[in-house]
Write a protein that holds these residues in place. Structure first.
Motif, PDB file in Angstrom:
ATOM      1  N   ASP A   1       0.817  -1.230   0.000  1.00 16.16           N
ATOM      2  CA  ASP A   1       0.000   0.000   0.000  1.00 16.16           C
ATOM      3  C   ASP A   1       0.842   1.268   0.000  1.00 16.16           C
ATOM      4  N   GLY A   2       1.870   1.296  -0.849  1.00 14.14           N
ATOM      5  CA  GLY A   2       2.693   2.495  -0.981  1.00 14.14           C
ATOM      6  C   GLY A   2       3.707   2.692   0.119  1.00 14.14           C
ATOM      7  N   ALA A   3       3.917   1.677   0.943  1.00 21.52           N
ATOM      8  CA  ALA A   3       4.884   1.777   2.039  1.00 21.52           C
ATOM      9  C   ALA A   3       5.885   0.640   1.963  1.00 21.52           C
ATOM     10  N   MET A   4       7.069   0.854   2.553  1.00 20.77           N
ATOM     11  CA  MET A   4       8.015  -0.240   2.756  1.00 20.77           C
ATOM     12  C   MET A   4       7.825  -0.732   4.189  1.00 20.77           C
ATOM     13  N   VAL A   5       7.606  -2.026   4.326  1.00 20.96           N
ATOM     14  CA  VAL A   5       7.272  -2.602   5.630  1.00 20.96           C
ATOM     15  C   VAL A   5       8.288  -3.672   5.984  1.00 20.96           C
ATOM     16  N   PHE A   6       8.793  -3.599   7.201  1.00 23.12           N
ATOM     17  CA  PHE A   6       9.739  -4.590   7.684  1.00 23.12           C
ATOM     18  C   PHE A   6       9.019  -5.608   8.559  1.00 23.12           C
ATOM     19  N   TYR A   7       9.155  -6.885   8.183  1.00 20.79           N
ATOM     20  CA  TYR A   7       8.631  -7.987   8.972  1.00 20.79           C
ATOM     21  C   TYR A   7       9.811  -8.800   9.485  1.00 20.79           C
ATOM     22  N   PRO A   8      10.072  -8.788  10.778  1.00 20.46           N
ATOM     23  CA  PRO A   8      11.235  -9.517  11.298  1.00 20.46           C
ATOM     24  C   PRO A   8      11.144 -11.005  10.983  1.00 20.46           C
ATOM     25  N   PRO A   9      12.230 -11.606  10.519  1.00 16.32           N
ATOM     26  CA  PRO A   9      12.204 -13.035  10.176  1.00 16.32           C
ATOM     27  C   PRO A   9      12.078 -13.902  11.427  1.00 16.32           C
ATOM     28  N   GLU A  10      11.411 -15.026  11.266  1.00 17.09           N
ATOM     29  CA  GLU A  10      11.268 -15.941  12.402  1.00 17.09           C
ATOM     30  C   GLU A  10      12.609 -16.532  12.802  1.00 17.09           C
ATOM     31  N   GLU A  11      13.474 -16.783  11.811  1.00 25.80           N
ATOM     32  CA  GLU A  11      14.813 -17.281  12.085  1.00 25.80           C
ATOM     33  C   GLU A  11      15.825 -16.301  11.503  1.00 25.80           C
ATOM     34  N   ARG A  12      16.728 -15.858  12.340  1.00 20.38           N
ATOM     35  CA  ARG A  12      17.727 -14.873  11.920  1.00 20.38           C
ATOM     36  C   ARG A  12      19.120 -15.470  12.059  1.00 20.38           C
ATOM     37  N   PRO A  13      19.872 -15.529  10.950  1.00 20.42           N
ATOM     38  CA  PRO A  13      21.248 -16.035  11.039  1.00 20.42           C
ATOM     39  C   PRO A  13      22.062 -15.182  12.008  1.00 20.42           C
ATOM     40  N   GLU A  14      23.000 -15.798  12.673  1.00 18.00           N
ATOM     41  CA  GLU A  14      23.816 -15.079  13.645  1.00 18.00           C
ATOM     42  C   GLU A  14      24.529 -13.904  12.987  1.00 18.00           C
TER      43      GLU A  14
ATOM     44  N   HIS B   1      15.117  -3.272  14.031  1.00 19.45           N
ATOM     45  CA  HIS B   1      15.245  -3.483  15.467  1.00 19.45           C
ATOM     46  C   HIS B   1      14.456  -4.719  15.902  1.00 19.45           C
ATOM     47  N   GLY B   2      14.083  -5.540  14.911  1.00 17.60           N
ATOM     48  CA  GLY B   2      13.399  -6.777  15.229  1.00 17.60           C
ATOM     49  C   GLY B   2      11.902  -6.656  15.398  1.00 17.60           C
ATOM     50  N   ASP B   3      11.322  -5.503  15.030  1.00 19.69           N
ATOM     51  CA  ASP B   3       9.882  -5.296  15.161  1.00 19.69           C
ATOM     52  C   ASP B   3       9.295  -4.815  13.836  1.00 19.69           C
ATOM     53  N   VAL B   4       7.994  -5.039  13.666  1.00 19.23           N
ATOM     54  CA  VAL B   4       7.309  -4.594  12.455  1.00 19.23           C
ATOM     55  C   VAL B   4       7.243  -3.069  12.438  1.00 19.23           C
ATOM     56  N   VAL B   5       7.648  -2.478  11.311  1.00 19.28           N
ATOM     57  CA  VAL B   5       7.614  -1.032  11.145  1.00 19.28           C
ATOM     58  C   VAL B   5       7.413  -0.721   9.674  1.00 19.28           C
ATOM     59  N   ALA B   6       6.788   0.421   9.385  1.00 19.91           N
ATOM     60  CA  ALA B   6       6.530   0.818   8.002  1.00 19.91           C
ATOM     61  C   ALA B   6       6.955   2.271   7.788  1.00 19.91           C
ATOM     62  N   TYR B   7       7.456   2.542   6.577  1.00 17.78           N
ATOM     63  CA  TYR B   7       7.856   3.894   6.182  1.00 17.78           C
ATOM     64  C   TYR B   7       7.286   4.200   4.801  1.00 17.78           C
ATOM     65  N   ARG B   8       6.943   5.464   4.568  1.00 21.75           N
ATOM     66  CA  ARG B   8       6.425   5.870   3.264  1.00 21.75           C
ATOM     67  C   ARG B   8       6.713   7.360   3.037  1.00 21.75           C
ATOM     68  N   ASN B   9       6.474   7.799   1.786  1.00 19.15           N
ATOM     69  CA  ASN B   9       6.595   9.222   1.415  1.00 19.15           C
ATOM     70  C   ASN B   9       7.933   9.820   1.877  1.00 19.15           C
ATOM     71  N   ILE B  10       9.025   9.161   1.536  1.00 20.16           N
ATOM     72  CA  ILE B  10      10.334   9.628   1.983  1.00 20.16           C
ATOM     73  C   ILE B  10      10.918  10.582   0.933  1.00 20.16           C
ATOM     74  N   LYS B  11      11.147  11.836   1.360  1.00 18.35           N
ATOM     75  CA  LYS B  11      11.699  12.862   0.469  1.00 18.35           C
ATOM     76  C   LYS B  11      12.839  13.583   1.165  1.00 18.35           C
ATOM     77  N   ILE B  12      13.718  14.171   0.362  1.00 19.49           N
ATOM     78  CA  ILE B  12      14.830  14.926   0.918  1.00 19.49           C
ATOM     79  C   ILE B  12      15.104  16.137   0.040  1.00 19.49           C
ATOM     80  N   LYS B  13      15.477  17.238   0.686  1.00 21.72           N
ATOM     81  CA  LYS B  13      15.867  18.448  -0.036  1.00 21.72           C
ATOM     82  C   LYS B  13      17.219  18.883   0.504  1.00 21.72           C
ATOM     83  N   GLU B  14      18.194  18.992  -0.371  1.00 22.38           N
ATOM     84  CA  GLU B  14      19.528  19.415   0.052  1.00 22.38           C
ATOM     85  C   GLU B  14      19.558  20.920   0.247  1.00 22.38           C
TER      86      GLU B  14
END
Length: 248
Positions: A70-83, A234-247
């Motif tokens: 839905d127009g966002a980047m979403v992080f889903y922590p993996p159930e198994e994480r390599p060391e 950080h190991g938790d579900v989080v979402a980001y969207r509409n990321i802009k930058i102006k120098e």
């Protein structure tokens, strides 16, 4: 004679009126051009359709556990994480002086954050070793919120707390603006329309802030004026969207 004088006066009046009208139109046109130019200065870092311009920190292209929804980047922590594995994201480009805007949404009990001034390399295992962090947190449920006000959402993590509590509850979108300007030695955080953090970005005052934080003995923390923007795993579900930058 009076008719001639009246005619000349009317001619001058109409000429001035036309000139005034023309000047107003020119001003409006310039204002429009300036507004368009100002808008064009913004660079879209994430438009919701792909991960172009981003990569895994110290790694390759963006893959799972990051997904597009839905127009966002979403992080889903993996159930198994390599060391030793981490799934932090960073921009391909580096920035020095800028205004960064984005929306973020954290899951219940979640913790994340975003960084600036990030460097990659074999000696750095995490973005936070070089980049200062703006906290993304569920203040109501995550235990880090009990470790001090400088751990609350919107804070300059472990350095400056937010002046007001304006964060929205977990599961709702928050809009944030981060400004970093070395030319004026100013930085600030605006959360949901309210400026909640202000700080210097260099010099004795900044050094003192870092010296009074957990980062005091970190060799390369905040050492780079120019660096990448990072998003934290950080190991938790989080979402980001509409990321802009102006120098700046």
């Amino acid at each position: 004679m009076r008719k001639s004088i009246l005619f000349v006066a009317l001619a001058i009046a109409f000429a001035c009126k036309d000139k005034s009208k023309e000047t107003k139109e020119e001003v409006e046109e310039k204002v429009t051009e300036m507004a368009e130019q100002k808008e064009s200065e913004w660079i879209t870092l994430f438009d919701g359709t792909g991960f172009d311009g981003w990569h895994m920190y110290n790694g390759g292209g963006v893959t799972e556990p990051w997904k597009l929804e839905d127009g966002a980047m979403v992080f889903y922590p993996p159930e198994e994480r390599p060391e030793g594995a981490n799934y932090n994201l960073v921009t391909d480009e580096e920035f020095t002086d800028f205004v960064l805007t984005m929306d973020w949404k954290i899951a219940e009990g979640g913790n994340s954050g975003f960084f600036w001034g990030v460097k990659e390399g074999e000696k750095y295992g995490q973005p936070y070793l070089t980049g200062p962090e703006i906290q993304v947190l569920d203040d109501e449920r995550h235990p880090d919120a009990q470790n001090g006000e400088d751990r609350l959402a919107g804070s300059l993590y472990d350095i400056i707390p937010p002046s007001e509590n304006v964060v929205k509850p977990a599961g709702e979108w928050n809009s944030v603006e981060l400004m970093i300007n070395h030319k004026t030695n100013q930085g600030h955080v605006v959360l949901n329309g309210t400026k909640i953090v202000e700080f210097p970005v260099q010099g004795p005052e900044w050094d003192e802030l870092v010296a009074n934080s957990k980062f005091a003995d970190w060799e390369d923390f905040a050492a780079f004026k120019t660096g990448k923007i990072g998003l934290q795993d950080h190991g938790d579900v989080v979402a980001y969207r509409n990321i802009k930058i102006k120098e700046l």
